[in-house]
Design a protein around this motif. Structure first.
Motif, mmCIF file in Angstrom:
data_model
loop_
_atom_site.group_PDB
_atom_site.id
_atom_site.type_symbol
_atom_site.label_atom_id
_atom_site.label_comp_id
_atom_site.label_asym_id
_atom_site.label_seq_id
_atom_site.Cartn_x
_atom_site.Cartn_y
_atom_site.Cartn_z
ATOM 1 N N VAL A 1 55.924 66.112 86.754
ATOM 2 C CA VAL A 1 55.544 67.083 87.770
ATOM 3 C C VAL A 1 56.562 68.222 87.669
ATOM 4 O O VAL A 1 57.775 67.974 87.614
ATOM 5 C CB VAL A 1 55.614 66.451 89.177
ATOM 6 N N ILE A 2 56.059 69.456 87.616
ATOM 7 C CA ILE A 2 56.994 70.574 87.471
ATOM 8 C C ILE A 2 57.574 70.943 88.829
ATOM 9 O O ILE A 2 56.854 71.376 89.738
ATOM 10 C CB ILE A 2 56.299 71.791 86.821
ATOM 11 N N THR A 3 58.852 70.711 88.966
ATOM 12 C CA THR A 3 59.581 71.058 90.183
ATOM 13 C C THR A 3 60.642 72.097 89.800
ATOM 14 O O THR A 3 60.830 72.386 88.614
ATOM 15 C CB THR A 3 60.321 69.820 90.731
ATOM 16 N N GLN A 4 61.368 72.570 90.794
ATOM 17 C CA GLN A 4 62.441 73.519 90.511
ATOM 18 C C GLN A 4 63.481 72.899 89.574
ATOM 19 O O GLN A 4 64.002 73.554 88.683
ATOM 20 C CB GLN A 4 63.088 73.966 91.837
ATOM 21 N N GLU A 5 63.733 71.576 89.757
ATOM 22 C CA GLU A 5 64.725 70.899 88.899
ATOM 23 C C GLU A 5 64.238 70.854 87.453
ATOM 24 O O GLU A 5 65.017 71.007 86.511
ATOM 25 C CB GLU A 5 64.983 69.445 89.374
ATOM 26 N N ARG B 1 52.553 79.192 89.442
ATOM 27 C CA ARG B 1 53.191 78.791 90.713
ATOM 28 C C ARG B 1 53.092 79.916 91.741
ATOM 29 O O ARG B 1 52.939 79.663 92.937
ATOM 30 C CB ARG B 1 54.664 78.427 90.474
ATOM 31 N N ASP C 1 50.262 75.904 96.108
ATOM 32 C CA ASP C 1 50.020 74.557 96.646
ATOM 33 C C ASP C 1 49.418 73.599 95.625
ATOM 34 O O ASP C 1 49.097 72.460 95.954
ATOM 35 C CB ASP C 1 49.072 74.651 97.855
ATOM 36 N N LEU D 1 49.340 71.202 92.314
ATOM 37 C CA LEU D 1 50.266 70.379 91.518
ATOM 38 C C LEU D 1 50.327 70.906 90.078
ATOM 39 O O LEU D 1 49.297 71.148 89.456
ATOM 40 C CB LEU D 1 49.751 68.938 91.519
#
Ligand code: ADP
Length: 410
Positions: free
Chosen positions: A103-107, A134, A139, A141
């Motif tokens: 899952v692409i998150t900020q991290e 993004r 919203d 995923l």
């Protein structure tokens, strides 16, 4: 689920909308010349087709055009952005950090940015596509599917160069291998097509396109991949040199007075079958036409290409102590029956026998070896977008399941 698959390059962005249940492609297209003069191509499975020049200053504008078209009442295939359940992004280089889809998150974006100097041409361009999506679909995923991840099962004996170990420790200089999304899809499809359990077969996938690589997949896991620290290593390609003695490069730089940057341009853009054919072409169709007309260097380029593929296949059969399936895929692998025949002519010692008529058949998956062959030789059309959609759906389903488990007190 409806998955939007995005493959973002520096000035282009390819997309597909895939229904993950039926695996039908509802729409697909391409934004090209982003930041230049903009070209938009679009097609739906209902027969709508668009090809137009449309200004797109940046990737965000390109994604905007895509989303507007997908939701257009007449040309679209969805009624609102929210109908897209997941966006699956093709990401080129995940270094050693990413061994699977995420899952692409900020991290994740931060970790990918740290891999940028490993793939300076590709990773920043991929990230621009991620950021554009993004921004416009905050919203939704986002899932990242890496081209290097499948190859992360290689052992140190396969991925380390014969360089001082400290350079691996300090700078992560090692072989990563590429085309992992294609190799994964094709190796599994081959097993499925043959009615085999992918966890029990040894497969060599020959992804032969402009960029070309060979991958040894043993019991579902990558043992070796012909590309290395960069996609320059391995086979002779359209314009890339493949394996070259580094000593020859120092010699060349002295003789021609070239710096590193100039040498790299030669290796990436002026070598391969283009360079061998004395700039005649990097396109295998043109080389084949020229070969028929006795163009000596075009014939030599194709000969060298086939010889190198056969050598890698032989070495990977050795690395896996045997091979059950050899699969040809990508532009050349899927379409050039003469090259396939030539490559296989080196492999008779493996007990390989090709059915000449089958070798000329076209299809999504064709077995071109005859019944007596000890190894199955197949031609399978690669489908990286479908592989990304499958991965994105799997990650999304995994997320949905998690809260249930917690609820059940597990
Ligand atoms: P990439 O995705 O790496 O740009 P592709 O997988 O599209 O590359 O493959 C491009 C190569 O496939 C080109 O060299 C092209 O000439 C070759 N190719 C495509 N169609 C044919 C064909 N019918 N016969 C021979 N070669 C072909």
């Amino acid at each position: 689920m409806k998955i939007l698959v995005i493959n973002s390059g520096s000035s282009s962005l390819k997309f597909q909308v895939i229904d993950s249940e039926t695996e039908r492609v509802l729409a697909k297209g391409l934004c090209e010349r982003i930041g230049i003069d903009g070209r938009f191509t679009y097609r739906t499975d209902t027969g709508i087709s668009l090809k137009e020049q449309t200004a797109m200053e940046n990737h965000t504008q390109a994604v905007h055009i895509i989303l507007d078209t997908l939701t257009d009442p007449e040309q679209g295939v969805i009624s609102k952005f929210g109908e897209i359940d997941v966006v699956g992004h093709r990401l080129v280089h995940g270094g050693e950090k990413f061994t699977g889809s995420v899952v692409i998150t900020q991290e994740v974006i931060q970790a990918m940015t740290e891999c940028n100097d490993l793939a300076p041409l590709h990773n920043p361009a991929n990230l621009v596509g991620v950021e554009a999506c993004r921004t416009l679909m905050p919203d939704t995923l986002m899932v990242g599917v890496f081209d290097t991840a499948f190859n992360q099962t290689m052992e140190p004996k396969a991925f380390l160069y014969g360089l001082p170990y400290q350079y691996y420790e300090k700078h992560k200089i090692r072989r990563y291998g590429f085309h992992g999304i294609s190799h994964r899809y094709v190796s599994r499809r081959a097993a499925q097509f043959m009615g085999q359990d992918p966890g029990r077969v040894k497969t060599i996938v020959c992804h032969l396109g402009n960029g070309a690589s060979i991958c040894a997949v043993k019991y579902g896991q990558v043992v070796d991949n012909s590309m290395g620290f960069t996609p320059l290593e391995g086979l002779v390609m359209g314009t890339r040199c493949g394996d070259v003695d580094p000593g020859a490069l120092e010699f060349l730089s002295k003789k021609e007075g070239l710096d590193f940057q100039q040498i790299m341009t030669i290796l990436n853009q002026e070598s391969g079958v283009l360079g061998i054919s004395k700039n005649f072409s990097s396109d295998f169709r043109e080389l084949k036409d020229a070969e028929i007309k006795y163009h000596e260097k075009a014939a030599l380029a194709r000969e060298i290409f086939a010889y190198k593929v056969a050598k890698y296949v032989g070495s990977y059969a050795a690395a896996m102590n045997g091979v059950d399936n050899i699969v040809f895929t990508a532009g050349i692998g899927e379409n050039d029956s003469d090259i396939r025949e030539e490559i296989c002519s080196y492999l008779e010692y493996l007990g390989i026998a090709i059915d000449e008529l089958k070798n000329r058949e076209e299809g999504e998956a064709v077995r071109i070896s005859d019944a007596s062959s000890k190894v199955n030789v197949l031609v399978i059309k690669t489908n990286e977008e479908l592989e990304i959609a499958r991965e994105a759906a799997t990650v999304a389903k995994g997320l949905k399941k998690r809260p249930e488990k917690v609820g059940k007190g597990s």
